[in-house]
Design a protein around this motif. Structure first.
Motif, PDB file in Angstrom:
ATOM      1  N   ILE A 209      27.183 -68.963   9.919  1.00 57.62           N
ATOM      2  CA  ILE A 209      27.570 -69.960  10.921  1.00 57.62           C
ATOM      3  C   ILE A 209      26.333 -70.665  11.473  1.00 57.62           C
ATOM      4  CG2 ILE A 209      28.506 -70.223  13.257  1.00 57.62           C
ATOM      5  CD1 ILE A 209      30.642 -70.084  11.148  1.00 57.62           C
ATOM      6  N   SER A 210      25.238 -69.917  11.655  1.00 60.03           N
ATOM      7  CA  SER A 210      23.993 -70.531  12.137  1.00 60.03           C
ATOM      8  C   SER A 210      23.481 -71.583  11.152  1.00 60.03           C
ATOM      9  CB  SER A 210      22.918 -69.470  12.352  1.00 60.03           C
ATOM     10  OG  SER A 210      23.297 -68.560  13.358  1.00 60.03           O
ATOM     11  N   ALA A 211      23.592 -71.288   9.839  1.00 54.68           N
ATOM     12  CA  ALA A 211      23.163 -72.253   8.821  1.00 54.68           C
ATOM     13  C   ALA A 211      24.026 -73.509   8.863  1.00 54.68           C
ATOM     14  CB  ALA A 211      23.218 -71.610   7.431  1.00 54.68           C
ATOM     15  N   MET A 212      25.342 -73.327   9.020  1.00 52.81           N
ATOM     16  CA  MET A 212      26.227 -74.491   9.148  1.00 52.81           C
ATOM     17  C   MET A 212      25.898 -75.291  10.406  1.00 52.81           C
ATOM     18  SD  MET A 212      30.057 -73.421   7.867  1.00 52.81           S
ATOM     19  CE  MET A 212      30.596 -75.149   7.967  1.00 52.81           C
ATOM     20  N   ALA A 213      25.568 -74.589  11.497  1.00 51.82           N
ATOM     21  CA  ALA A 213      25.216 -75.276  12.743  1.00 51.82           C
ATOM     22  C   ALA A 213      23.933 -76.083  12.584  1.00 51.82           C
ATOM     23  CB  ALA A 213      25.070 -74.256  13.866  1.00 51.82           C
ATOM     24  N   LEU A 214      23.006 -75.585  11.777  1.00 49.99           N
ATOM     25  CA  LEU A 214      21.768 -76.319  11.507  1.00 49.99           C
ATOM     26  C   LEU A 214      22.071 -77.620  10.778  1.00 49.99           C
ATOM     27  CD1 LEU A 214      18.743 -76.760  11.265  1.00 49.99           C
ATOM     28  CD2 LEU A 214      18.673 -75.065   9.422  1.00 49.99           C
ATOM     29  N   THR A 326      28.295 -66.066  20.381  1.00 54.78           N
ATOM     30  CA  THR A 326      28.669 -67.286  19.650  1.00 54.78           C
ATOM     31  C   THR A 326      27.746 -68.457  19.981  1.00 54.78           C
ATOM     32  OG1 THR A 326      30.984 -66.651  19.364  1.00 54.78           O
ATOM     33  CG2 THR A 326      30.498 -68.994  19.293  1.00 54.78           C
ATOM     34  N   PRO A 327      27.422 -68.708  21.269  1.00 56.22           N
ATOM     35  CA  PRO A 327      26.476 -69.801  21.540  1.00 56.22           C
ATOM     36  C   PRO A 327      25.155 -69.620  20.808  1.00 56.22           C
ATOM     37  CG  PRO A 327      27.526 -69.081  23.568  1.00 56.22           C
ATOM     38  CD  PRO A 327      27.923 -68.088  22.510  1.00 56.22           C
ATOM     39  N   ALA A 328      24.698 -68.360  20.697  1.00 58.71           N
ATOM     40  CA  ALA A 328      23.433 -68.122  20.003  1.00 58.71           C
ATOM     41  C   ALA A 328      23.563 -68.421  18.521  1.00 58.71           C
ATOM     42  CB  ALA A 328      22.977 -66.668  20.204  1.00 58.71           C
ATOM     43  N   MET A 329      24.667 -67.958  17.890  1.00 61.95           N
ATOM     44  CA  MET A 329      24.799 -68.175  16.451  1.00 61.95           C
ATOM     45  C   MET A 329      24.975 -69.655  16.129  1.00 61.95           C
ATOM     46  SD  MET A 329      28.570 -66.710  15.331  1.00 61.95           S
ATOM     47  CE  MET A 329      28.593 -65.275  16.371  1.00 61.95           C
ATOM     48  N   LEU A 330      25.650 -70.385  17.017  1.00 62.02           N
ATOM     49  CA  LEU A 330      25.788 -71.825  16.807  1.00 62.02           C
ATOM     50  C   LEU A 330      24.484 -72.552  17.104  1.00 62.02           C
ATOM     51  CD1 LEU A 330      29.263 -72.651  18.414  1.00 62.02           C
ATOM     52  CD2 LEU A 330      28.680 -72.739  15.990  1.00 62.02           C
ATOM     53  N   MET A 331      23.856 -72.159  18.209  1.00 61.00           N
ATOM     54  CA  MET A 331      22.765 -72.972  18.724  1.00 61.00           C
ATOM     55  C   MET A 331      21.401 -72.589  18.179  1.00 61.00           C
ATOM     56  SD  MET A 331      24.109 -73.638  22.588  1.00 61.00           S
ATOM     57  CE  MET A 331      25.678 -74.480  22.852  1.00 61.00           C
ATOM     58  N   VAL A 332      21.272 -71.393  17.597  1.00 58.37           N
ATOM     59  CA  VAL A 332      19.996 -71.092  16.957  1.00 58.37           C
ATOM     60  C   VAL A 332      19.805 -72.039  15.769  1.00 58.37           C
ATOM     61  CG1 VAL A 332      20.763 -69.310  15.310  1.00 58.37           C
ATOM     62  CG2 VAL A 332      18.446 -69.232  16.229  1.00 58.37           C
ATOM     63  N   GLY A 333      20.917 -72.355  15.091  1.00 61.67           N
ATOM     64  CA  GLY A 333      20.864 -73.381  14.050  1.00 61.67           C
ATOM     65  C   GLY A 333      20.787 -74.770  14.646  1.00 61.67           C
ATOM     66  N   ALA A 334      21.649 -75.007  15.659  1.00 61.32           N
ATOM     67  CA  ALA A 334      21.685 -76.326  16.282  1.00 61.32           C
ATOM     68  C   ALA A 334      20.373 -76.662  16.978  1.00 61.32           C
ATOM     69  CB  ALA A 334      22.840 -76.385  17.290  1.00 61.32           C
ATOM     70  N   ALA A 335      19.688 -75.627  17.503  1.00 61.72           N
ATOM     71  CA  ALA A 335      18.432 -75.857  18.212  1.00 61.72           C
ATOM     72  C   ALA A 335      17.348 -76.367  17.274  1.00 61.72           C
ATOM     73  CB  ALA A 335      17.968 -74.565  18.891  1.00 61.72           C
ATOM     74  N   ILE A 336      17.327 -75.817  16.077  1.00 58.15           N
ATOM     75  CA  ILE A 336      16.318 -76.240  15.104  1.00 58.15           C
ATOM     76  C   ILE A 336      16.641 -77.639  14.583  1.00 58.15           C
ATOM     77  CG2 ILE A 336      15.240 -75.677  12.882  1.00 58.15           C
ATOM     78  CD1 ILE A 336      16.173 -72.741  13.410  1.00 58.15           C
ATOM     79  N   GLY A 337      17.933 -77.953  14.518  1.00 59.90           N
ATOM     80  CA  GLY A 337      18.390 -79.165  13.849  1.00 59.90           C
ATOM     81  C   GLY A 337      17.802 -80.470  14.321  1.00 59.90           C
ATOM     82  N   ALA A 357      20.470 -80.543   3.671  1.00 61.47           N
ATOM     83  CA  ALA A 357      21.823 -80.049   3.944  1.00 61.47           C
ATOM     84  C   ALA A 357      22.378 -79.273   2.761  1.00 61.47           C
ATOM     85  CB  ALA A 357      22.740 -81.221   4.292  1.00 61.47           C
ATOM     86  N   VAL A 358      22.144 -79.760   1.543  1.00 64.77           N
ATOM     87  CA  VAL A 358      22.640 -79.081   0.341  1.00 64.77           C
ATOM     88  C   VAL A 358      21.966 -77.711   0.187  1.00 64.77           C
ATOM     89  CG1 VAL A 358      22.712 -79.176  -2.176  1.00 64.77           C
ATOM     90  CG2 VAL A 358      23.259 -81.224  -0.835  1.00 64.77           C
ATOM     91  N   LEU A 359      20.670 -77.647   0.396  1.00 66.31           N
ATOM     92  CA  LEU A 359      19.944 -76.378   0.259  1.00 66.31           C
ATOM     93  C   LEU A 359      20.388 -75.360   1.314  1.00 66.31           C
ATOM     94  CD1 LEU A 359      16.339 -77.766  -0.441  1.00 66.31           C
ATOM     95  CD2 LEU A 359      17.969 -76.817  -2.100  1.00 66.31           C
ATOM     96  N   ILE A 360      20.521 -75.805   2.554  1.00 65.14           N
ATOM     97  CA  ILE A 360      20.941 -74.893   3.624  1.00 65.14           C
ATOM     98  C   ILE A 360      22.396 -74.480   3.425  1.00 65.14           C
ATOM     99  CG2 ILE A 360      21.272 -74.686   6.126  1.00 65.14           C
ATOM    100  CD1 ILE A 360      18.978 -76.832   6.351  1.00 65.14           C
ATOM    101  N   GLY A 361      23.211 -75.398   2.906  1.00 64.05           N
ATOM    102  CA  GLY A 361      24.606 -75.068   2.615  1.00 64.05           C
ATOM    103  C   GLY A 361      24.719 -73.935   1.608  1.00 64.05           C
TER     104      GLY A 361
END
Length: 384
Positions: A209-214, A326-337, A357-361
């Motif tokens: 989920i963190s990767a998807m959030a990124l 959940t905020p951490a798993m979403l936002m650890v990716g989203a924070a880097i994004g 996006a393809v590589l992280i996916g």
């Protein structure tokens, strides 16, 4: 055994709290775009401010997740959103970059704490998949209102209006949570029972989920900018954002309807693939129509996939600790994004975001493949 049933106003409080805490999922393109256009920041600087907000949310979510069962959710939620409202109120006044950075970070800490107890409470409901879908529908309604109104209001009034709107949303959430934030519907475990370890499969799900959030955040942050830099008018781009918001009304409701019909693991394997393809299309689209079509459904893929992930992982780890993170798993990716995406755009252009996006996916698909097809009987403690 706790047998609280959440009242109608309790449901409203959870919906409002979810919308306020997940404001980045709705607002990132307007947020970053406003910082670039109205505050004259470069993509890396603008993305960096959004990243500081999200890092703050990650830190407080990680801190609170393991303590979720020992805190008063109502007061953490009300206090967290009140402090976030104060930070955004200060940001609506002229500030230098360093002060803006501190206010973004503190606002993220506060909002992340409030969102953490919100998601932990949802996870300890009798049907976490359905309840997460309900708050997701609320987020879709909020997205339509925000994306339909904010770009033109900000264009007319100035960039400060973005933070005034954010502050108003946080203040409303604080007041609603103070009055109506509910208690969890069920106990996480019997009193005196030692906490069990979070299953290994759940950790893989968290990374997935963190990767998807990124991918979500690095693409979404520059969705408005890539359209503008291709020469599309504010009216066209606002139209795309409005359609995106309207489409976001659908995925959570569909996820609720399809909970018993679609295999959760298959949804989690397909979601990152579709998301990566859409991101690549947005950043490399040869025409406005291709850009608009991919952008319109982009956020919906994350909402739909995450609803299935939340329901499955809440049943695999019924104490609520993992889902309070959940905020951490979403936002650890989203924070880097935002800052990662801004760096890529600054150095290699928009097309590089599609390749990333393809590589992280691919990483996300591998992680999702480690989740079981169904919940083992021994941990299936949440009624369907």
């Amino acid at each position: 055994m706790n047998t609280h049933s959440t009242s109608t106003f309790g449901h409203v409080a959870l919906i409002v709290a979810h919308c306020a805490g997940m404001i980045d999922l709705v607002a990132l393109p307007v947020w970053v775009g406003t910082l670039i256009q109205h505050y004259q920041l470069d993509p890396q600087q603008a993305g960096g401010l959004a990243t500081l907000f999200l890092i703050g949310a990650v830190v407080s979510s990680v801190f609170l997740a393991s303590r979720f069962q020992r805190v008063k959710g109502r007061w953490v939620a009300a206090g967290g959103y009140a402090l976030a409202a104060a930070c955004f109120g200060a940001l609506s006044q002229p500030q230098d970059y360093a002060t803006m950075a501190v206010l973004h970070a503190v606002g993220g800490l506060a909002a992340g704490a409030a969102l953490s107890v919100t998601h932990g409470t949802i996870a300890r409901s009798f049907n976490p998949h359905l309840k997460f879908a309900i708050v997701g529908i609320g987020l879709g309604v909020f997205a339509v209102l925000f994306l339909g109104a904010s770009p033109k209001v900000i264009e007319a009034a100035g960039g400060y209006m973005l933070f005034a709107i954010f502050g108003a949303v946080m203040l409303l959430a604080s007041l609603v949570c103070a009055v109506g934030f509910p208690q969890p519907e069920r106990e996480a475990m019997a009193v005196g029972t030692p906490a069990t370890r979070i299953p290994r499969a759940v950790w893989f799900g968290i990374v997935g989920i963190s990767a998807m959030a990124l991918v979500q955040s690095m693409t979404f942050s520059f969705l408005e900018r890539v359209g503008s830099d291709r020469g599309y008018s504010l009216t066209l781009i606002t139209g795309v954002l409005v359609v995106l918001g309207m489409v976001n009304l659908l995925p959570a409701g569909l996820a609720a309807m399809l909970e018993k019909r679609w295999h959760a693991r298959r949804v989690l394997l397909a979601g990152p693939v579709i998301q990566a393809l859409l991101a690549a299309t947005i950043m490399n689209a040869p025409s406005f129509y291709a850009y608009a079509a991919a952008a319109s459904v982009f956020a919906a893929v994350m909402i739909f996939t995450h609803t299935f992930a939340f329901g499955l992982m809440a049943r695999l780890e019924p104490s609520g600790r993992a889902m309070a993170a959940t905020p951490a798993m979403l936002m650890v990716g989203a924070a880097i994004g935002p800052v990662f995406g801004g760096t890529l755009v600054k150095t290699a252009g928009y097309g590089s975001l599609g390749l990333a996006a393809v590589l992280i996916g691919g990483v996300a698909v591998f992680c999702m493949s480690r989740l079981p097809g169904q919940v083992p009987t021994a941990v299936a403690q949440v009624p369907a």
